[in-house]
Every structure is written in structure tokens, then in C-alpha cells.
Design an enzyme around this catalytic site. Structure first.
Site, PDB file in Angstrom:
ATOM      1  N   LYS B  76     -28.611 -84.327  23.656  1.00  0.00           N
ATOM      2  CA  LYS B  76     -27.488 -83.388  23.593  1.00  0.00           C
ATOM      3  C   LYS B  76     -26.275 -84.009  24.283  1.00  0.00           C
ATOM      4  CE  LYS B  76     -26.563 -78.486  24.751  1.00  0.00           C
ATOM      5  NZ  LYS B  76     -27.148 -77.300  25.435  1.00  0.00           N
ATOM      6  N   SER B 166     -27.224 -73.202  22.755  1.00  0.00           N
ATOM      7  CA  SER B 166     -26.178 -74.163  22.460  1.00  0.00           C
ATOM      8  C   SER B 166     -26.686 -75.550  22.030  1.00  0.00           C
ATOM      9  CB  SER B 166     -25.294 -74.346  23.697  1.00  0.00           C
ATOM     10  OG  SER B 166     -26.049 -74.898  24.763  1.00  0.00           O
ATOM     11  N   SER B 190     -30.644 -71.914  25.842  1.00  0.00           N
ATOM     12  CA  SER B 190     -29.969 -72.859  24.954  1.00  0.00           C
ATOM     13  C   SER B 190     -30.879 -73.872  24.276  1.00  0.00           C
ATOM     14  CB  SER B 190     -28.875 -73.617  25.717  1.00  0.00           C
ATOM     15  OG  SER B 190     -27.719 -72.833  25.782  1.00  0.00           O
TER      16      SER B 190
END
Lengths: 502, 521
Positions: B76, B166, B190
Site C-alpha cells: 500500500k 482504504s 482498512s
């Protein structure tokens, strides 16, 4: 009329460690800008604080020396109050890690003394309470160029460990505050936890000042910053007390504000960087677990490595001799006056110098002390030298004093020799005495002649002595010494003069 | 080859059935082919091929670094990677290249892993849709797979569904078979949320087990690196590699009490499975609820004791999370001023204006809104009323869990999300806060309490989209939790996206399904 009150001091002492509080970058003064900056100090995203054990030990050590209770568990907090602007963008992360809720040390006491009286020979003991000692980060430095609207930033200092010592409002004037800070400085230097050099910013003092009428509560306080010497501290506080009294007597209002001391004008002036509403926003620092120190090895829980833990008792055992104890010891051991012990301890390295001289001479300590605190120190102050820079070594001074003690030179000649020694490095006392013919004149015939001349030319004095005023003899002795440039053996001169004035 | 688990592909590499370079190229090609998903912000083609070559040399010499040697992975884009852009999907860091690797990234590289790219996210990980970043929204790979297309007749260009967030880019990377493993971050769900919506295993480890050094923070006291894989065993293996005390992160723990081996064949007989009654939330879709009871029945039939438990303070978790999150965000974001790194505005004619315009241009509305709220909550006059109160509520929520686990419950079984993935256009029409209020209900309390939780995909919905359930365990019992998850995974028969491959790869072909979808009842 209102009385002054120094409403407490906040002292920021830079911890004397090789690396910063939460990063491994080295600590140093006057290094090239931004050369001592780790990723954490530059607040790169994703970096985390890692507590420096040395800093914790320094705070515990200082806390113990100031008779504080050590909190075995304390916390770190984020002070998010700082708003970045051109005057104060020096916390690059936008917040400072400090100890607001529960600091490492609380509830201590600093004992200091004031020297009073005509000859500064009355020692008055005073106490100031230490509210707390907290660990926190130092800020970086920012410099604003108004003309070009530029801000220059140096992060070398950012993240250096600080101990913030909060002193209660127990002091009533600048002199007391100055004496307290001076004592604190000596203690920190003895402990080695802070080098204490105010001009380099290692010790920074903010003073809260307020005034009140006797019996009434303290009035609105101001905070005076930018004080970079102990002398200015006393002046700044006294100025601020008087300023507030003047304001009140004119019917005005004292505002709660931050003021800076301007050493040129000797005044305090309002500071610009705290305009607007101050709102102190804190939150627990989430990246640091509670700071735990242990009483001793026995109290260590299983699985904790003793070499990694901070042990309070172990630090207590290793505390060095603190200034107050050192002064007591000097007075008791050497029979010197208390005020002399202050002079000795106040000057870095002077106690060691004094004791080194004593070891090499048979002269009594009470007679040596004057040489060290007057002749030597006077000379050093005049030349702006530290004790370690002295051209006269302890052994050289001891040799001189020994020559005087053995009757080879008079005390006034010894002072001349000393002056010469401070000018010409390396020349021994004996060498100077021979070179300048300063040895004691003990040739009886020569002295008889000189005394006769003095007696002959001062009939009135001789008459006075003969009528019983024996003290006048001293005047004649002084005249003889003047003739011999202080080199005459005083015992011999007295005997001869007594004979001649019978 | 691309749909294998880490364990399988690792074996294939060792046996020489495929070389790391070939595998890396396949993944890079796959990334290109799946470009429309927008899963990656940066594809590190050049360094990936170098790393693959080095892995190949090691494997040929028979000295692999570990089970990850030569295995492609994705990170990420809020984990720092040395000399590789790390943007947080924000204008503020659009051109920021960190000088160091996050500890978890370094650990994967030390094992010989091949980093293929940095994945898309919501700006600074604030969001639950992966639609708020400056590089545009991430599309759910299942939007283009046969089940969704056939069951809904959706049009590929306009009816695609979100990945959740996210960490949507990481979930899409693993789900679309361009990476065998991806790291996400999990602050309020997330990792688990997109894991559920994209049909991958998503582990949020116990707080303190994995280092956060190099993870650009959202909420320091809740952030944990999350692990996304295709199966539970892979997650357990990666957890083993990543866990452990890090000198650079003082909140990591030394030797957690239960570092026991991961049980491949966990026996669920006689374990106690708690069903929190407060999780029967309004808005929970019938299909998600049906999955929940289906799996509860599975446990019961296998001899586990399934019982209703109460976590009475659950209802306060969203608002509590919001206050604490904003407070930390406000201070964590204060460092971004354009001075030393990151975006710097051109319009600054004075230092103050420079700061203000830099921050205005650098952050989106969501980030700016949270900064503002956080500073408000921390005002001296509000501290007690908001921040302290939220901290107390946090403690109550943590105690809810502790009470249940202390009473002997081994694991909690809950939904992960209210529904399957929403269509982008539907999701975008709701405002961000309302969305997070809905979406994070089942996941946030776990972060407030610091517990481990894992999302396991259990079935496809009637729309052909994944549904996942969440298992929550006591602190530091991550391995046991994964043991239960592994048991569950083996029994639910969730289809691999490769089984629905045809339409995913070439959208004009009608997918012929290799096995029947396990749709929700």
C-alpha cells in the site's frame, strides 16, 4: 504598596548526552546548520520516537539531587499548541513531545544561599520548591529574514533532550532567583547532566513575575523570556517587578503576556510570537509506552534485562558530592569561612586547585585561601580566564607560599612575585626572586642604618611611642618596608625599631 | 500459475517449474492487463526485475532466502519504500520519495520477496471506498468477472463496484492475481473491509505485534500493518515473517506469549464461538446476515459451542473512533508544510501564506475536515468533553471484549461489512462521513481494543460479489485465530477469481464457469 514576587521559574536544561532524546543523531553546539539531523528530527513521515535511556538516567539523577520523588511510571504527551508561523516554526513535526500529565520527577527542593552584609559574609539559607522535572524535546531554530520574507531553519538542536524544571514562586526578587539558578547550575554541572552554559543556551530560564499587596493574592503574571545569563535574570526580574508596580500605581492593568528581556536597554518588552489566543492543546503521545523506571534490581519483573532498565537506587548510590555538601566539607576540613567556600565552589575547578596547593605546602589552609580567592581569582577574572587556563599552576603557587612560609620573602614581596608569575609563564618563584632581588633583607647592619634614618627623620612619631602609644611603631615599620621595597624581615625590623625608640 | 497461493508458487519456484523472472514478468503483464482497475499508483518494473534476477540466482544456487524468495508482492502506498515514491494518494506527497524502507517492507525484501508496486488507497488512508485518492478510484476486480456480469447484467464501464478501503489497491492486487501478497494498513477496518469486498483473506494483527516504523500514520494508537493473501495459511506465514519487536517502534512487543505454531488443522470441537448481539445492526443486508448464520451453523455442527454474547458499548464506537482519529490526525498532519519534503505551493509570498496554501493544495476535503475537527476536540475547553470522554469510551469498548474473552469465548464471529460492494456511483453519492459511519461498524471496535481480527471470504452474493465474515480473537492469539479461520476457509468453498477468469481477462467472452458459485442463500 505592592510587593514583588518572582512567580516561579521555568528552567530548560539541555541534557548532556551524546545523542538526542528520541533519535540517534549526535548532539553538538555550533556544528554546520542541519548537519545533526536524523530522519526523525526532520520529521519525515513514518518515523517514530525511540527514547534515549541516557536522558532518562540524567533526569532521574537530577531529580534525586533535588530531593524529588521519582515517578516509577510517567507518561509522554504531545503538545500540539504550536502554530507554525515565521516566529515559531521550530517544532518541525508541528508538536512537541513532553511530559504534561505525569512527569518523571516531582515535588523536590532546591536549597540555595544568599550572601549578604557589607563584606558578603552573612550566609542566608533559602529554599525553593521544585514542582516537577519533565523530559521534553528541544526545538529547532528558525531565523526570519523580514526583507526577503524568508525563513531559515536549522534543525541541529531539534530533538535534543531537555529537562524542564518548574520552580514554585518562592522567590521574592531577582537576586534570589539568580542565586537559586546559580546553585542549580552548579548542581547540574556536578552531576554532569547539563553543561549549564547559559550563553550557549544549555540552560534557559523563563521567569514568571507578578506583584501583589501584602496579604492579597498574586496579581496577573507575565512571563519573561530570552534571559541568557544569571546577571540578566536578576535584572530582568527586578525590572519587571518595578514595571508592574509602576503600572498598577498609575491605575493601569498588568496583562498576562510574554515579554522578552532586552539586555541592551535593561528592559522587558512584549514578544510578538504569542499574539492572539493561547490555547494549550495536549494529547497522550501514542507512539511511546509509559516510561517505567525501577527502584532496584530486586524490583525488576521477570523478563526485563537489568542492563536495559533504569534503576533509581543504583543512580542514587553513584551521585557525586553536591555543591552544598562540598562547601560544608571545605569549611569543616580546612577551617575556612563559609563565604570562602562559596567562592571556591562557584568557580569551576577552584576547589581542586585549592586542594592541590594545600597538598604541596605546609602553609595553613586559612592562610592559603586568601591567595586563591583574592590573588589568583582576581587575576583570572581580570584576564577573563578559567581556572584551567591559569598560567600559575597549583604547584607553582605552593612553591611561592612555601618560600614565604620559610621566611625567604615577605608577604608583600610574595605578591609581587605572584604578579610576575602570571605574566611570565614557566618562571619559578625562586627564579623571579633572584632575578628581581626580592629576597628578604636580613643584613642586620643594613637594616640598622635604614631604621636609624627613619627614626631620625620622624621625631614626632618617636616621641609618641616613647609616651606610650606603641601603635605608632607600625607606621615606622611601614616606612622601613617602603625603603626596602617590602623586602625587610619584619621581625628583625620590629626588634631594631623597638631598641631605637626606647 | 498466478492464482496459486504463496506456498504453492514458492514450491513451484524451488522445483524450477517457473523462474522468479518469469513469474515477475507474468505479474507485471497482469498488472498491465488489469490497468483499468487502477490498483497500483507506482509499478516498480525495473527494480522488480532486478530483485527477481537476484532471487533466481539464489534459487539456482539452491540457497533461497526463505519461502518468499522470488514471490511478487505489493505494498500500500502509505508504507515508506526507499527510493520509490510513497504518495499516500495525496497531492501533498505526490512526488515524495522516502530515504528508507518501512520495517515490514524491509522484512519482506530480506526474505527475497519481489516488490512489484505500490497500491492505491484513499488519501492518507482516510476512507472506506478507495475512491478518494488523487490518482482516482480503484475498481473491484469482481466487477469484471463473470458472476457479477451475468447475475446483474451490469455494464462494464458504468456499473463497476468499489473495492472498499482504504487498502482497496492492495485488495484488488491480490484479488486480480497480479500479486501473491499485499500489505495494507488497518486503522478502523482498512484492510478487512476491502478484503471482504474483494474476496481475499485480510488479517489485522494484534496492535504491537508488527512494526509501524515507516507506515505513514493515520491514527498511531490504532494503525497496524494488515496482511492480504489468497488463503489463511499464507497470511499465517507472512505474519510469522513480519511480527516481532522493532527497536524503531517502541510500541512493538517482545516475544508475544503465544508464538505457537500455526495449526493447519485446528480442531474447532468444543471451542466457544461468540456471536455479539449488538452486531445485528440496522443496514445489515439479508445476504450478509444469511452468511453469518450459515457459518455459525457450520461451527455448531462441527461441535463448537456457538453462543450469543454482548458487547454493550459497540454503538458508541463510531463516534469514539471519530474523535480519537481526528485528534491524532490533526497532530500527525501538522508536519506537512512543504518545507523539507512534499508539495510546496508556488503562491507563497510569505512564510505564513506558503504554509497555508501548501496545506490547502496538498490535502483533500476529508483530510482538511479531520484536521479541523481534531484541533477543535483538543481545545482546552473541549478536551474533557470530547477527547477524554472518547478515551473512556475506548476503554469501555476494550473491556467489553476482555469480559467476553475472559468468560471463555475463544473467538467472535461477525460480519465484516453491511453488504457486498456498492456500485461506485451509488457509493459516491453518499457523503464520506456517512459512508464511514456505515461501513466501519463491525471493524472499528477491534482497532479501538487493539485485537487481532481476520476477514475470510465465505461466498458470492446474489450479485456475484464476495461476502466475507470476520473472526476476532483475544490479544496476541493471532495464530489460534488463524487456525479457526483456516478451518472455516476449508469449509466454505469460496471460489477463486481464476475460476471466473474468462470474462475477467477478455471482457467480450462469455464466462464459462468452472464450478458453481457458492452464492448466498
Amino acid at each position: 504598596s505592592p510587593a514583588g514576587r518572582c512567580g516561579g521559574l521555568e528552567v530548560h536544561a539541555q541534557i548532556n548526552t551524546s545523542t538526542k532524546l528520541f533519535s540517534a543523531s549526535p548532539v553538538g553546539f555550533s556544528a554546520p546548520p542541519n548537519s545533526l539531523v536524523s530522519f526523525f528530527d526532520a520529521s519525515l513521515p513514518g518515523t517514530l520516537p525511540v527514547l534515549n535511556k541516557q536522558c532518562v538516567e540524567a533526569a532521574v539523577k537530577t531529580g534525586l539531587a533535588l530531593h524529588c520523588s521519582i515517578n516509577t511510571k510517567s507518561f509522554f504527551d504531545r503538545n500540539t499548541t504550536f502554530i507554525k508561523n515565521r516566529y515559531a516554526c521550530s517544532f518541525q513535526a508541528g508538536y512537541q513531545i513532553t511530559q504534561q500529565r505525569r512527569p518523571i520527577a516531582v515535588d523536590g527542593m532546591l536549597t540555595y544561599s544568599l550572601l549578604r552584609g557589607k563584606k558578603w559574609n552573612q550566609v542566608m539559607r533559602k529554599c525553593v520548591h521544585i514542582k516537577q522535572i519533565q523530559l521534553e524535546q528541544d526545538s529547532g531554530k528558525s531565523l526570519h529574514d523580514d526583507v526577503q520574507s524568508q525563513t531559515l531553519i536549522d534543525l541541529n538542536r531539534a530533538g535534543v533532550g531537555l529537562m524542564e524544571l518548574v520552580m514554585e514562586p518562592d522567590m521574592c526578587c531577582g537576586e534570589e532567583a539568580a542565586a537559586a539558578v546559580r546553585e542549580l547550575q552548579l548542581i547540574l554541572q556536578a552531576l554532569g547532566t547539563c553543561q549549564g552554559n547559559m550563553s550557549e543556551g544549555q540552560l534557559r530560564v523563563d521567569a514568571n513575575v507578578s506583584v501583589h499587596r501584602p496579604g492579597e493574592p498574586l496579581g496577573v503574571r507575565t512571563e519573561v523570556k530570552n534571559i541568557n545569563s544569571i546577571r540578566y535574570l536578576a535584572k530582568a526580574i527586578d525590572f519587571e517587578i518595578q514595571r508592574q508596580i509602576d503600572v498598577l500605581q498609575r491605575g493601569g492593568t498588568v496583562f498576562n503576556e510574554t515579554r522578552a528581556y532586552d539586555s541592551k536597554s535593561g528592559e522587558t518588552i512584549p514578544m510578538r510570537d504569542k499574539e492572539g489566543l493561547q490555547d494549550y492543546r495536549f494529547m497522550p503521545e501514542p507512539n511511546l509506552p509509559p516510561l517505567v523506571v525501577y527502584v532496584d534490581e530486586a524490583s525488576l519483573p521477570a523478563g526485563i534485562d537489568a542492563s536495559q532498565a533504569v534503576l533509581v537506587e543504583k543512580i542514587k548510590e553513584a551521585l557525586p558530592e553536591l555543591p552544598s555538601l562540598k562547601r560544608d566539607r571545605l569549611v569543616q576540613t580546612y577551617g575556612i569561612l563559609p563565604e570562602h567556600s562559596y567562592t571556591l565552589v562557584n568557580e569551576d575547578g577552584l576547589v581542586e586547585f585549592f586542594e592541590a596547593v594545600l597538598k604541596a605546602t605546609t602553609k595553613e589552609p586559612r592562610k592559603v585561601i586568601g591567595w586563591v580567592t583574592n590573588e589568583l581569582l582576581g587575576h583570572l577574572k581580570q584576564q577573563d580566564l578559567s581556572v584551567s587556563q591559569s598560567l600559575v599552576s597549583p604547584s607553582a603557587l605552593a612553591e611561592l607560599l612555601e618560600l614565604q612560609e620559610m621566611g625567604h620573602i615577605s608577604s608583600s614581596a610574595a605578591k609581587q612575585v605572584f604578579q610576575e608569575m602570571t605574566r611570565s609563564s614557566g618562571k619559578t618563584a625562586l627564579h623571579i626572586i633572584q632575578e628581581q632581588d626580592l629576597g628578604l633583607v636580613s643584613d642586620s647592619d643594613q637594616l640598622h642604618n635604614i631604621c636609624q634614618r627613619v627614626v631620625d627623620s620622624h621625631p614626632n612619631e618617636v616621641h609618641a611611642i616613647r609616651s606610650g602609644n606603641k601603635k605608632v611603631l607600625n607606621k615606622l615599620m611601614g616606612l622601613v618596608q617602603k625603603e626596602t621595597k617590602g623586602r625587610a624581615d619584619p621581625v628583625l625590623v620590629r626588634t631594631i625599631l623597638q631598641e631605637k625608640t626606647l | 500459475m498466478l492464482s496459486l497461493t504463496i506456498k504453492e508458487v514458492s514450491l513451484a519456484l524451488r522445483e524450477g517449474r517457473i523462474s522468479p523472472t518469469e513469474l515477475c514478468k507474468k505479474c507485471l503483464n497482469r498488472i498491465k492487463k488489469m490497468h483499468h482497475l487502477n490498483a497500483y499508483i507506482t509499478v516498480t518494473e525495473e527494480t522488480a526485475l532486478q530483485q527477481a534476477q537476484q532471487a533466481e540466482d539464489r534459487l539456482q544456487r539452491g540457497v533461497p532466502k526463505g519461502p518468499l524468495d522470488g514471490v511478487p508482492f505489493a505494498i500500500k502506498d502509505n508504507f515508506c519504500t526507499a527510493n520509490i515514491k510513497t504518495t499516500c494518494a495525496s497531492n501533498m506527497l505526490k512526488d515524495y520519495t522516502p530515504p528508507f524502507n518501512a520495517t515490514v517492507v524491509q522484512k519482506l525484501l530480506d526474505q527475497g520477496g519481489v516488490l512489484v508496486g505500490k497500491t492505491n488507497l484513499d488519501e492518507f488512508a482516510m476512507g472506506s471506498g478507495s475512491i478518494d485518492g488523487v490518482f482516482g478510484p480503484v475498481k473491484n476486480p469482481w466487477s469484471f468477472a463473470a458472476p457479477y456480469r451475468e447475475l446483474t447484467g451490469a455494464s462494464p464501464d458504468s456499473d463497476w463496484v468499489i473495492t472498499g478501503g482504504s487498502s482497496g489497491g492492495s485488495a484488488a492486487a491480490v484479488a486480480s492475481l497480479s500479486s501473491f501478497l499485499a500489505l495494507g494498513s488497518d486503522t478502523g477496518g482498512s484492510t478487512r473491509n476491502p478484503g471482504a469486498l474483494c474476496g481475499v483473506v485480510a488479517l489485522k494483527p494484534t496492535y504491537g505485534l508488527l512494526s509501524r516504523h515507516g507506515l505513514i500514520p493515520l491514527v498511531n494508537s490504532m494503525d497496524v500493518p494488515g496482511i492480504m493473501t489468497r488463503c489463511v495459511s499464507d497470511a499465517a506465514m507472512v505474519l510469522d515473517i513480519l511480527k516481532g519487536h522493532d527497536i524503531r517502534d517502541s510500541t512493538t512487543v517482545h516475544s508475544p506469549s503465544t508464538s505457537a505454531e500455526f495449526p493447519e488443522d485446528f480442531d474447532v470441537q468444543n471451542i466457544r464461538v461468540g456471536i455479539p448481539k449488538e452486531y445485528h445492526a440496522p443496514g445489515l443486508s439479508a445476504q450478509a446476515a444469511a452468511q453469518w448464520s450459515r457459518v455459525a451453523d457450520l461451527f455448531e455442527r462441527a461441535g463448537a459451542r456457538v453462543e450469543q454474547v454482548s458487547l454493550p458499548h459497540t454503538q458508541f464506537s463510531i463516534v469514539c473512533y471519530y474523535v480519537l482519529c481526528c485528534a491524532e490526525v490533526a497532530s500527525n498532519m501538522a508536519r506537512f508544510d512543504g518545507l523539507e519534503y512534499g508539495h510546496r505551493s508556488e503562491t507563497g509570498h510569505s512564510t505564513e501564506v506558503l504554509y497555508a496554501s501548501t496545506r490547502h493544495e496538498g490535502f483533500n476535503d476529508v483530510v482538511r475536515g479531520r484536521i479541523l475537527c481534531g484541533n477543535y476536540f483538543l481545545l482546552k475547553k473541549n478536551y474533557e468533553h470530547y477527547f477524554l470522554k472518547a478515551q473512556r469510551v475506548r476503554r469501555l469498548i476494550a473491556e467489553d471484549f476482555r469480559r467476553v474473552f475472559d468468560a471463555g469465548v475463544d473467538v467472535l464471529l461477525t460480519p465484516t461489512t453491511l453488504t457486498d460492494a456498492a456500485r461506485y456511483h451509488d457509493f459516491k453519492s453518499e457523503n464520506s462521513q456517512a459512508r464511514s459511519v456505515q461501513e466501519d461498524l463491525f471493524t472499528q471496535p477491534v482497532n479501538l481494543a487493539g485485537l487481532p481480527a481476520v476477514c475470510v471470504p465465505t461466498a458470492l452474493s446474489k450479485r456475484g460479489l464476495p461476502i466475507g465474515l470476520q473472526l476476532i480473537g483475544p490479544a496476541f492469539q493471532d495464530k489460534k485465530l488463524l487456525g479457526v479461520a483456516r478451518w472455516l476457509e476449508q469449509r466454505v468453498g469460496f471460489p477463486s477469481i481464476s475460476d471466473c477468469e474468462d470474462s475477467l481477462e477478455s471482457q467480450d467472452q462469455t464466462g464459462e464457469m468452472k464450478r458453481e458459485f457458492n452464492t448466498a442463500v
